[in-house]
Design an enzyme around this catalytic site. Structure first.
Site, PDB file in Angstrom:
ATOM      1  N   CYS A   1       9.954  -1.405   5.730  1.00 51.41           N
ATOM      2  CA  CYS A   1      10.048  -1.732   4.294  1.00 51.41           C
ATOM      3  C   CYS A   1       9.088  -0.900   3.452  1.00 51.41           C
ATOM      4  O   CYS A   1       8.909  -1.169   2.279  1.00 51.41           O
ATOM      5  CB  CYS A   1       9.840  -3.223   4.059  1.00 51.41           C
ATOM      6  SG  CYS A   1       8.217  -3.803   4.550  1.00 51.41           S
TER       7      CYS A   1
ATOM      8  N   HIS B   1       0.297   1.318  -5.454  1.00 51.06           N
ATOM      9  CA  HIS B   1       1.238   0.299  -5.925  1.00 51.06           C
ATOM     10  C   HIS B   1       1.800   0.591  -7.305  1.00 51.06           C
ATOM     11  O   HIS B   1       2.915   0.211  -7.607  1.00 51.06           O
ATOM     12  CB  HIS B   1       0.605  -1.087  -5.850  1.00 51.06           C
ATOM     13  CG  HIS B   1       0.732  -1.657  -4.484  1.00 51.06           C
ATOM     14  ND1 HIS B   1      -0.295  -1.640  -3.577  1.00 51.06           N
ATOM     15  CD2 HIS B   1       1.803  -2.190  -3.846  1.00 51.06           C
ATOM     16  CE1 HIS B   1       0.131  -2.158  -2.440  1.00 51.06           C
ATOM     17  NE2 HIS B   1       1.390  -2.508  -2.572  1.00 51.06           N
TER      18      HIS B   1
ATOM     19  N   ARG C   1       7.868 -12.257   0.900  1.00 47.38           N
ATOM     20  CA  ARG C   1       6.572 -11.983   1.510  1.00 47.38           C
ATOM     21  C   ARG C   1       5.526 -12.793   0.766  1.00 47.38           C
ATOM     22  O   ARG C   1       5.505 -12.780  -0.473  1.00 47.38           O
ATOM     23  CB  ARG C   1       6.234 -10.494   1.407  1.00 47.38           C
ATOM     24  CG  ARG C   1       4.858 -10.208   1.980  1.00 47.38           C
ATOM     25  CD  ARG C   1       4.538  -8.758   1.964  1.00 47.38           C
ATOM     26  NE  ARG C   1       4.222  -8.292   0.618  1.00 47.38           N
ATOM     27  CZ  ARG C   1       3.921  -7.038   0.342  1.00 47.38           C
ATOM     28  NH1 ARG C   1       3.949  -6.131   1.303  1.00 47.38           N
ATOM     29  NH2 ARG C   1       3.633  -6.671  -0.876  1.00 47.38           N
TER      30      ARG C   1
ATOM     31  N   ARG D   1      -4.385   5.213   0.463  1.00 53.24           N
ATOM     32  CA  ARG D   1      -3.052   5.498  -0.093  1.00 53.24           C
ATOM     33  C   ARG D   1      -3.086   5.752  -1.596  1.00 53.24           C
ATOM     34  O   ARG D   1      -2.148   6.294  -2.159  1.00 53.24           O
ATOM     35  CB  ARG D   1      -2.088   4.347   0.234  1.00 53.24           C
ATOM     36  CG  ARG D   1      -2.431   3.031  -0.411  1.00 53.24           C
ATOM     37  CD  ARG D   1      -1.646   1.890   0.194  1.00 53.24           C
ATOM     38  NE  ARG D   1      -0.427   1.574  -0.531  1.00 53.24           N
ATOM     39  CZ  ARG D   1       0.339   0.513  -0.289  1.00 53.24           C
ATOM     40  NH1 ARG D   1       0.029  -0.320   0.685  1.00 53.24           N
ATOM     41  NH2 ARG D   1       1.411   0.280  -0.977  1.00 53.24           N
TER      42      ARG D   1
ATOM     43  N   ASN E   1       3.567   2.017   4.288  1.00 50.31           N
ATOM     44  CA  ASN E   1       2.589   2.473   3.283  1.00 50.31           C
ATOM     45  C   ASN E   1       1.173   2.197   3.759  1.00 50.31           C
ATOM     46  O   ASN E   1       0.324   3.085   3.798  1.00 50.31           O
ATOM     47  CB  ASN E   1       2.805   1.760   1.948  1.00 50.31           C
ATOM     48  CG  ASN E   1       4.201   1.940   1.424  1.00 50.31           C
ATOM     49  OD1 ASN E   1       4.856   2.926   1.744  1.00 50.31           O
ATOM     50  ND2 ASN E   1       4.665   0.983   0.638  1.00 50.31           N
ATOM     51  N   ASP E   2       0.943   0.941   4.103  1.00 50.20           N
ATOM     52  CA  ASP E   2      -0.393   0.606   4.584  1.00 50.20           C
ATOM     53  C   ASP E   2      -0.624   1.171   5.981  1.00 50.20           C
ATOM     54  O   ASP E   2      -1.701   1.667   6.290  1.00 50.20           O
ATOM     55  CB  ASP E   2      -0.596  -0.912   4.585  1.00 50.20           C
ATOM     56  CG  ASP E   2      -1.029  -1.397   3.210  1.00 50.20           C
ATOM     57  OD1 ASP E   2      -1.961  -0.788   2.649  1.00 50.20           O
ATOM     58  OD2 ASP E   2      -0.425  -2.355   2.701  1.00 50.20           O
TER      59      ASP E   2
ATOM     60  N   ARG F   1       8.203  -8.872  -3.065  1.00 47.77           N
ATOM     61  CA  ARG F   1       6.734  -8.874  -3.192  1.00 47.77           C
ATOM     62  C   ARG F   1       6.333  -9.975  -4.173  1.00 47.77           C
ATOM     63  O   ARG F   1       6.328  -9.777  -5.382  1.00 47.77           O
ATOM     64  CB  ARG F   1       6.245  -7.523  -3.703  1.00 47.77           C
ATOM     65  CG  ARG F   1       6.382  -6.370  -2.715  1.00 47.77           C
ATOM     66  CD  ARG F   1       5.837  -5.083  -3.333  1.00 47.77           C
ATOM     67  NE  ARG F   1       5.616  -4.033  -2.370  1.00 47.77           N
ATOM     68  CZ  ARG F   1       6.426  -2.975  -2.212  1.00 47.77           C
ATOM     69  NH1 ARG F   1       7.504  -2.840  -2.936  1.00 47.77           N
ATOM     70  NH2 ARG F   1       6.129  -2.045  -1.317  1.00 47.77           N
TER      71      ARG F   1
HETATM   72  C1  PEP Z   1       3.660  -1.368   2.994  1.00 50.01           C
HETATM   73  O1  PEP Z   1       2.437  -1.439   3.084  1.00 50.01           O
HETATM   74  O2  PEP Z   1       4.336  -0.463   3.492  1.00 50.01           O
HETATM   75  C2  PEP Z   1       4.408  -2.397   2.238  1.00 50.01           C
HETATM   76  C3  PEP Z   1       5.715  -2.423   2.244  1.00 50.01           C
HETATM   77  O3  PEP Z   1       3.696  -3.260   1.491  1.00 50.01           O
HETATM   78  P1  PEP Z   1       2.965  -2.859   0.147  1.00 50.01           P
HETATM   79  O4  PEP Z   1       3.421  -1.502  -0.245  1.00 50.01           O
HETATM   80  O5  PEP Z   1       3.315  -3.891  -0.852  1.00 50.01           O
HETATM   81  O6  PEP Z   1       1.529  -2.880   0.524  1.00 50.01           O
HETATM   82 MG    MG Z   2       1.416  -3.223   2.566  1.00 49.36          MG
END
Ligand code: PEP
Ligand code: MG
Length: 757
Positions: A683, A367, A510, A646, A635-636, A474
């Site tokens: 996203c 993040h 979100r 990650r 991402n997750d 976010r």
């Molecule tokens: C993700 O996980 O791809 C996402 C968009 O949320 P974050 O990066 O805030 O976990």
């Molecule tokens: Mg995420």
């Protein structure tokens, strides 16, 4: 040995104490200092040379001719004194003239003296002068005497720096950080930046070196050790909720050093010699650093580096200088240097002054990287030993596009960099031309390109980039930048401001995604021992358990959206369809309450689910009929698909978003959503990269929500892409994937004239 060393230095320091405290001029103080040292060491000569305008000037002496003071000057590397300053190393010679670097200076009258010992006077790890003693007898000085000289040199460095007598630490400590350096790292956030290095945890500058009360100093060190050990123990046994970067291996080493008897004993001995707690820690550290430079074994050198880190921690504790650079005066062009950072720590920095970030660790979808991307701050990661390679104040050119940092660059490197900067500015201007153009493919398909945001200021990017929407807001960022839990009014004000600023462009809020690497100090896990916070009590899991938190947020959102046509709300980290039901019910309950109280609510609420947990993909037939839209958080999702943290620097480059496993998985989700006529977006960070975005569009994705800086390049790519062709190609590719998917896609893009930035 140790006690003799301590008393020898102590004798001198006791003498120096009054001199330091006196109101005499700095020059008068230095004159007294040389006398005290000469007498205590029974040496015929004692001299102090200081670095002024890059040259070492004889500043004070007893034993050499007084007419040579301010007259005798030596370049760095010239003569014995110049060699000591340049190498930041001690010279201890029985016969000075036999040393190859010996340079005879007749004006000093030094031909009478045979033996010579000199130590560098160090400030911020660099030489600012030299302290030397000479004897007529040809004899080498013993270790105790050298130790004493080094301790005195440390005290002198305080006097000299306070009086502003010497150049500001300008001689690099060793070859590794002398001259220019080119450091290769991982490209975390693209872009170019130039500025001056600032340590996230600044080195402590020691203000007082001579102790008033030795027992009091000892007590200070003991309690600092206790505090430091407690901190390390807390970190190793119960990783803080969401702490990133402090990996087990490092923590184990920290622990080993924190309890190392030898280390604390050496610090104690330095205190015995008359130093303050801070000076004693630093004195021992100087010795360690000197030794560090002689070590060839990279593993051992790394451990020593950890010890250095820990010594800085101890210094911060003992001096009470606990803040980060964010709380101090930043230069207007700061390049932040850190081992690692949390997103909240980065957000504390003044966005106008922070130009770039260089990390020793770091990974693409941590993040902190996402925050840096959102701030438009280029970031480089995985540079080993970064704090040894870059000193505070160094001029740095950060090239996030190439993954290179030029430290203390030469003129020609800077010129080339300037040219690049101009070229990217030109390119940015070209991308800006896409601002008013829609994201339409060459075969006439209108796609949606939104931006990811999190703070009030991010909304400006909507107008600047000409993006279609805020596809992911976010909401936890507001929580990350606050010292305490934001109240409902503050939340509502932010949401309303964002909606107002977005005008008729839609905003997808979100709900809180706290946890994982987004730690909130004021909101900790019930179970302290979260070993895998990314897979722990985070996001919707936490919100459903702490329903008061979620209800407050729901109210704030409904109030902000009161009277508006549609409010878009999306829930993060849904693992099973019932979690969506529970979250939606919670919002609906608040809405019903507001209606009962005749408060304005949005006319319609569209509810979305994030798909980030692979298990949910198996339940789409049940989930899709319930939801208004789906947003894939790659991402997750990828960290869970590959079981690869990650935030883990070692795994940062191991798995590719363009791997058949991910693309096939996404294809399945996209097809299911299409069959249920549910709009689906991506996203995650993946969508902000041109080649990856092209692949996503080829899978059937029509909506992307990306980092603002990527809007221009992504629009350019879309406007040069035939979507139908891309879909056909992806279909074929995924039937029998080639060994190198990335290469195959890049080749196809090139052959089809797709604009790749
Ligand atoms: C993700 O996980 O791809 C996402 C968009 O949320 P974050 O990066 O805030 O976990
Ligand atoms: Mg995420």
């Amino acid at each position: 040995m140790a006690t003799t060393s301590a008393s020898s230095a102590r004798e001198i320091l006791t003498g120096l104490h009054d001199v330091m405290a006196s109101k005499a001029s700095a020059q008068a103080k230095l004159n007294k200092v040389v006398n005290i040292i000469a007498e205590a060491m029974a040496s015929e000569v004692c001299s102090i040379y200081l670095l002024r305008d890059g040259v070492l000037e004889l500043f004070a002496t007893v034993g050499l001719k007084q007419t040579a003071v301010h007259v005798t000057k030596l370049a760095l590397g010239e003569g014995l004194v110049g060699t000591i300053a340049k190498d930041v190393a001690v010279l201890n010679l029985a016969e000075a003239a036999s040393h190859p670097e010996f340079a005879y200076r007749p004006e000093t009258g030094e031909e009478l003296y045979h033996s010579f010992a000199g130590v560098p006077i160090v400030r911020k790890e660099r030489s600012i002068g030299v302290l030397a003693v000479q004897h007529a007898d040809p004899r080498a000085y013993d270790e105790i005497e050298i130790e004493a000289l080094q301790t005195v040199a440390m005290v002198l460095s305080e006097l000299i720096a306070n009086a502003g007598l010497a150049d500001k630490a300008s001689v690099p400590i060793d070859n590794r950080d002398s001259g220019t350096a080119r450091l290769l790292g991982q490209k975390l956030v693209l872009g170019l930046a130039k500025g001056h290095a600032v340590y996230h945890q600044p080195r402590v500058l020691i203000e007082h070196t001579v102790a008033e009360d030795i027992e009091a100093e000892r007590h200070r060190v003991y309690s600092a050790f206790r505090k430091m050990r407690e901190q390390i123990d807390a970190m190793t046994s119960a990783p803080e909720f969401g702490t990133v970067g402090e990996h087990q291996e490092i923590l184990e080493t920290y622990k080993m050093f924190a309890y190392d008897e030898g280390w604390s004993r050496r610090i104690n001995e330095a205190i015995d010699s008359g130093l303050t707690a801070e000076a004693a820690i630093e004195r021992v550290q100087q010795r360690t650093r000197m030794r560090m430079r002689e070590i060839d074994d990279p593993l051992l050198a790394e451990r020593m580096h950890d010890l250095d880190d820990l010594a800085n921690r101890l210094l911060r504790i003992v001096s009470g200088q606990l803040g980060t650079a964010a709380q101090m005066a930043l230069p207007s062009d700061a390049i932040l240097i850190a081992r690692n950072l949390g997103p909240a720590e980065l957000l504390e920095y003044d966005r106008r002054k922070l130009k770039g970030v260089i990390l020793e660790e770091g990974s693409l979808t941590a993040h902190v990287t996402i925050v840096a991307r959102a701030m438009g701050v280029p970031m480089l990661g995985r540079i080993r030993d970064v704090r040894r390679q870059i000193s505070e104040g160094d001029f740095v050119l950060l090239d996030g596009n190439e993954g290179v940092a030029h430290v203390r660059p030469t003129g020609s490197v800077e010129e080339a960099f300037e040219a690049k900067l101009a070229a990217t500015q030109k390119q940015r201007a070209e991308f800006a031309a896409f601002k008013s153009l829609p994201s339409i493919t060459t075969d006439g398909e209108r796609l949606t390109v939104g931006i990811n945001a999190g703070l009030r200021d991010d909304v400006e990017a909507l107008a600047l980039t000409g993006a279609d929407a805020i596809g992911l807001f976010r909401t936890e960022f507001q929580f990350l930048v606050s010292a305490t839990l934001p109240r409902r009014e503050a939340q509502q004000r932010l949401y309303k401001a964002v909606l107002d600023a977005a005008g008729d462009k839609l905003v997808v809020f979100r709900t809180l995604d706290i946890g994982g690497d987004k730690a909130l100090p004021y909101l900790r896990s019930d179970h302290h021992e979260e070993e895998n916070p990314a897979m722990g009590w985070r996001a919707l899991r936490l919100s459903l358990d702490r329903s008061a938190l979620m209800k407050t947020q729901a109210r704030a959102l409904l109030e902000a959206g009161g009277g508006r046509e549609i409010l878009y709300i999306m829930f993060p980290m849904i693992s099973e369809p019932w979690e969506f039901d529970a979250a939606k019910a919670l919002v609906e309950e608040q809405k019903a309450w507001m209606i009962a109280k005749r408060k304005p609510v949005p006319l319609k609420i569209e509810y979305g689910a994030m798909l980030e947990v692979p298990a949910l993909a198996e339940m789409l037939d049940q989930l899709l009929p319930k939801i208004d839209f789906l947003s894939i958080g790659t991402n997750d999702l990828t960290q869970f698909l590959f079981a690869a943290d990650r935030s883990h620097p070692r795994l940062a480059e191991r798995y590719d978003w363009l791997s058949p496993a991910i693309l096939r998985f996404l294809q399945r989700v996209v097809n299911a959503a299409r069959d249920h006529k549910v709009p689906v977006a991506v996203c995650g960070e993946m969508g902000g990269r041109t080649l990856e975005a092209m692949a996503l569009i080829g899978l059937g994705i029509r909506r992307l929500s990306i980092t603002p800086a990527a809007v221009g390049p992504i629009k350019a790519m879309i406007r040069s892409l035939d979507r139908g062709e891309a879909m056909k190609f992806l279909e074929e590719l995924l039937e029998s994937p080639p060994a190198d998917m990335r290469a195959a896609l890049a080749e196809w893009a090139e052959a089809h004239g797709v604009a790749m930035a």
